[in-house]
Write an enzyme that holds these catalytic residues in place. Structure first.
Site, PDB file in Angstrom:
ATOM      1  N   ALA A  10       0.519  -1.491  -0.249  1.00  0.00           N
ATOM      2  CA  ALA A  10       0.123   0.590  -0.136  1.00  0.00           C
ATOM      3  C   ALA A  10       0.833   1.025  -0.007  1.00  0.00           C
ATOM      4  O   ALA A  10       0.579   2.377  -0.047  1.00  0.00           O
ATOM      5  CB  ALA A  10      -0.340  -0.141   1.216  1.00  0.00           C
ATOM      6  N   ARG A  15       8.389   8.499  -4.273  1.00  0.00           N
ATOM      7  CA  ARG A  15       9.740   8.995  -4.560  1.00  0.00           C
ATOM      8  C   ARG A  15      10.287   8.055  -5.636  1.00  0.00           C
ATOM      9  O   ARG A  15      10.980   8.658  -6.055  1.00  0.00           O
ATOM     10  CB  ARG A  15      10.894   8.767  -2.807  1.00  0.00           C
ATOM     11  CG  ARG A  15      10.699   9.496  -2.100  1.00  0.00           C
ATOM     12  CD  ARG A  15      11.274   8.864  -0.951  1.00  0.00           C
ATOM     13  NE  ARG A  15      12.915   9.640  -1.343  1.00  0.00           N
ATOM     14  CZ  ARG A  15      13.716   7.780  -0.433  1.00  0.00           C
ATOM     15  NH1 ARG A  15      13.431   7.058   0.459  1.00  0.00           N
ATOM     16  NH2 ARG A  15      14.888   8.530  -0.910  1.00  0.00           N
ATOM     17  N   GLY A  80      -0.097   3.041   8.974  1.00  0.00           N
ATOM     18  CA  GLY A  80       0.708   2.746   9.600  1.00  0.00           C
ATOM     19  C   GLY A  80       1.387   0.825   9.283  1.00  0.00           C
ATOM     20  O   GLY A  80      -0.084   0.166   8.768  1.00  0.00           O
ATOM     21  N   ASN A 170      15.841  -4.308  11.763  1.00  0.00           N
ATOM     22  CA  ASN A 170      14.541  -4.806  11.153  1.00  0.00           C
ATOM     23  C   ASN A 170      13.983  -4.720   9.851  1.00  0.00           C
ATOM     24  O   ASN A 170      14.313  -3.720   9.230  1.00  0.00           O
ATOM     25  CB  ASN A 170      13.375  -3.973  12.385  1.00  0.00           C
ATOM     26  CG  ASN A 170      11.918  -4.693  11.833  1.00  0.00           C
ATOM     27  OD1 ASN A 170      11.815  -5.910  11.041  1.00  0.00           O
ATOM     28  ND2 ASN A 170      10.782  -4.344  11.744  1.00  0.00           N
ATOM     29  N   TYR A 370      -2.352  -9.957 -40.870  1.00  0.00           N
ATOM     30  CA  TYR A 370      -3.800  -9.282 -40.552  1.00  0.00           C
ATOM     31  C   TYR A 370      -4.075  -8.249 -41.655  1.00  0.00           C
ATOM     32  O   TYR A 370      -3.354  -7.867 -42.532  1.00  0.00           O
ATOM     33  CB  TYR A 370      -2.654  -7.926 -39.325  1.00  0.00           C
ATOM     34  CG  TYR A 370      -3.422  -7.109 -38.327  1.00  0.00           C
ATOM     35  CD1 TYR A 370      -4.197  -7.848 -38.241  1.00  0.00           C
ATOM     36  CD2 TYR A 370      -2.741  -5.788 -38.423  1.00  0.00           C
ATOM     37  CE1 TYR A 370      -4.917  -6.749 -37.103  1.00  0.00           C
ATOM     38  CE2 TYR A 370      -3.843  -4.632 -37.723  1.00  0.00           C
ATOM     39  CZ  TYR A 370      -4.735  -5.546 -37.100  1.00  0.00           C
ATOM     40  OH  TYR A 370      -5.548  -4.175 -36.316  1.00  0.00           O
ATOM     41  N   SER A 388      12.865 -16.067 -52.350  1.00  0.00           N
ATOM     42  CA  SER A 388      12.485 -15.063 -51.409  1.00  0.00           C
ATOM     43  C   SER A 388      11.913 -13.740 -51.888  1.00  0.00           C
ATOM     44  O   SER A 388      10.716 -13.808 -53.349  1.00  0.00           O
ATOM     45  CB  SER A 388      14.336 -14.764 -52.361  1.00  0.00           C
ATOM     46  OG  SER A 388      15.525 -14.995 -51.910  1.00  0.00           O
TER      47      SER A 388
END
Ligand code: UD1
Ligand code: CA
Length: 451
Positions: A10, A15, A80, A170, A370, A388
């Site tokens: 989240a 930055r 948080g 941590n 296409y 060719s």
């Protein structure tokens, strides 16, 4: 034991200075989020929950594109990490066993590390992944330990100088029983320097209730989180050098490894050779002994033993090359099966097609697949000689052992063994070239005299 994975994704990622959510920026050809999902998948979780926030629709779509079984929830306001984890609770009401918390912006957590955490869980209620950074200014939470016991996690912002001097930091990765995790999170408040609900507070709360906690250590590189484009580029470089080294250990030959770019899922067989400046997008398998020559670009394709590709070839999704196929320079292959020993050596586009074994496709051949609205298939049999500059206007079929004359525009099927010629008949005008040269040269001479 059952395990569920909770991936926090989240973060705003402001930055990055990007329209795109941070966790969707790519590393090794896959969104950062997919790397975290792959780390989680190594534990074979019963359920994986992604907590999305800003740009949540795109994050949810990416998570489901990777695995439709992933459950997504929203954290609308970033209050948080503890608050973020709590958003996963409704998705885990029936979950038993453990939960592991991972991060969408942290792509390098290894399966071995998560296994070590699982082993430690046999002896402790909470296991936190930590790493050593002997730098008192590093803005990580600090792990306060006594012997093997983790007593508390103190966030950098809340830490005094003595605590900041603790080198053990941590990573944020946590493993605990899922019910205990949520009970502990209920007791977390936002009474701290950042006024956030810290996930890290669960350790101190657990200890005060007589639960146990410990730390498993890993390298800082493994817990690297990505916040800026410069960090993303550095992570890409680290990913590439590891992927190249692993490929070479697996017996892949690189002439100039630093110039080859691999994807997170690139599979290269033993004795495959990759020449300089080759780029692998996602979904490529190259079998043993195949050679990928310089400046080729491959994605979503399969190259079998003994095949050669390039230089300057492009294999797009669905290109399937059987053994001993030769794809040469300036050739593009898309969604096409090329059978054993077929050769497409120069300047061709083969898309939505199948090419039979030992067929030779001449220089400048194009499958016109296409029509501006629909895509059509071209089917070319075995042992065919395509002259060719043949235009194959799909849908069209060339039978086994057929031929096309060079310059032919093939608009109808060619039966087996037949030659298709579809071009204006050549007419020679005797002496006309010489006459034209004389006339032109005379005109040029007259012009330069007049000037
Ligand atoms: C966090 C840890 C810190 C650790 C560091 C490692 C806490 C309180 N602190 O700090 O101990 O050393 O990671 O990098 O957990 N997130 C959400 N929702 C939120 C807040 C965060 O999803 O409301 C996500 C972020 O996207 C990010 C991760 O959680 O991926 C960590 O959040 P961040 O704010 O970067 O925490 P740090 O301050 O770095
Ligand atoms: Ca962070």
């Amino acid at each position: 034991m059952d395990i569920s994975a909770i991936i926090l994704a989240a973060g705003q990622g402001t930055r990055m200075n990007s329209e795109q959510p941070k966790v969707l920026h790519e590393l090794g050809g896959a969104p950062l989020l997919v790397h975290a999902l792959r780390s989680a998948a190594s534990l074979e979780p019963a359920r994986t929950v992604v907590v999305a926030g800003v740009g949540g629709d795109a994050v949810e779509a990416a998570a489901r594109a990777w695995d439709p079984d992933v459950v997504t929830v929203r954290q609308d306001e970033q209050l948080g990490t503890g608050h973020a984890v709590l958003q996963a609770r409704p998705a885990l009401t029936d979950a038993a066993g453990d939960a592991v918390i991972l991060y969408g912006d942290t792509p390098f957590i290894r399966p071995e590390t998560l296994e070590a955490m699982q082993e430690a869980r046999a002896h402790f209620d909470i296991v936190v992944l930590g790493f050593d950074v002997p730098d008192p200014t590093a803005r990580y939470g600090r792990l306060v330990t006594r012997g093997d016991s983790l007593e508390a996690i103190v966030e950098f912002k809340d830490a005094d100088d003595d605590t900041r001097a603790i080198p053990l930091c941590n990573s944020g990765v946590v493993m605990a029983n899922v019910a205990i995790l949520f009970t502990l999170l209920d007791a977390v408040t936002n009474d701290n320097a950042a006024e956030e609900y810290y996930l890290t507070d669960i350790v101190g709360i657990a200890r005060s209730k007589g639960l146990t906690a410990t730390v498993v250590r890993c390298d800082e590189a493994e817990t690297l989180g990505i916040n800026t484009r410069a960090e993303l580029a550095a992570a890409e470089a680290a990913f590439q050098s590891r992927a190249r080294a692993e490929a070479m250990e697996d017996g892949v030959g690189f002439v100039a490894p630093d110039t080859v770019y691999l994807a997170y899922d690139t599979v290269l067989g033993r004795d495959a050779v990759v020449e300089p400046n080759v780029i692998f997008g996602p979904g490529v398998t190259v079998e043993s002994g195949a050679r990928i020559r310089a400046f080729s670009h491959l994605e979503g394709c399969h190259v079998s033993r003994g095949a050669t590709v390039g230089p300057f070839a492009r294999l797009r999704p669905g290109a399937e090359l059987a053994e001993d196929v030769h794809i040469g320079n300036f050739v593009e292959i898309k969604n096409a099966q090329i059978d054993e020993g077929a050769k497409i050596n120069h300047l061709s586009y083969v898309g939505d097609a199948s090419v039979g074994s030992k067929t030779n496709i001449g220089a400048g051949t194009i499958t016109c697949n296409y029509d501006g609205v629909f895509k059509h298939r071209t089917t070319i049999g075995k042992g065919v000689f395509v002259g060719s500059n043949t235009m194959l206007v799909a849908p069209v079929t060339l039978g086994n052992d057929s031929m096309t004359a060079s310059g032919t525009v093939v608009t109808g099927d060619v039966p087996a063994g037949d030659l298709a010629v579809g071009r204006a008949r050549q007419v020679n005008k005797p002496g006309l070239a010489r006459k034209m040269f004389e006339r032109l040269r005379a005109a040029k001479a007259a012009k330069s005299k007049g000037a």
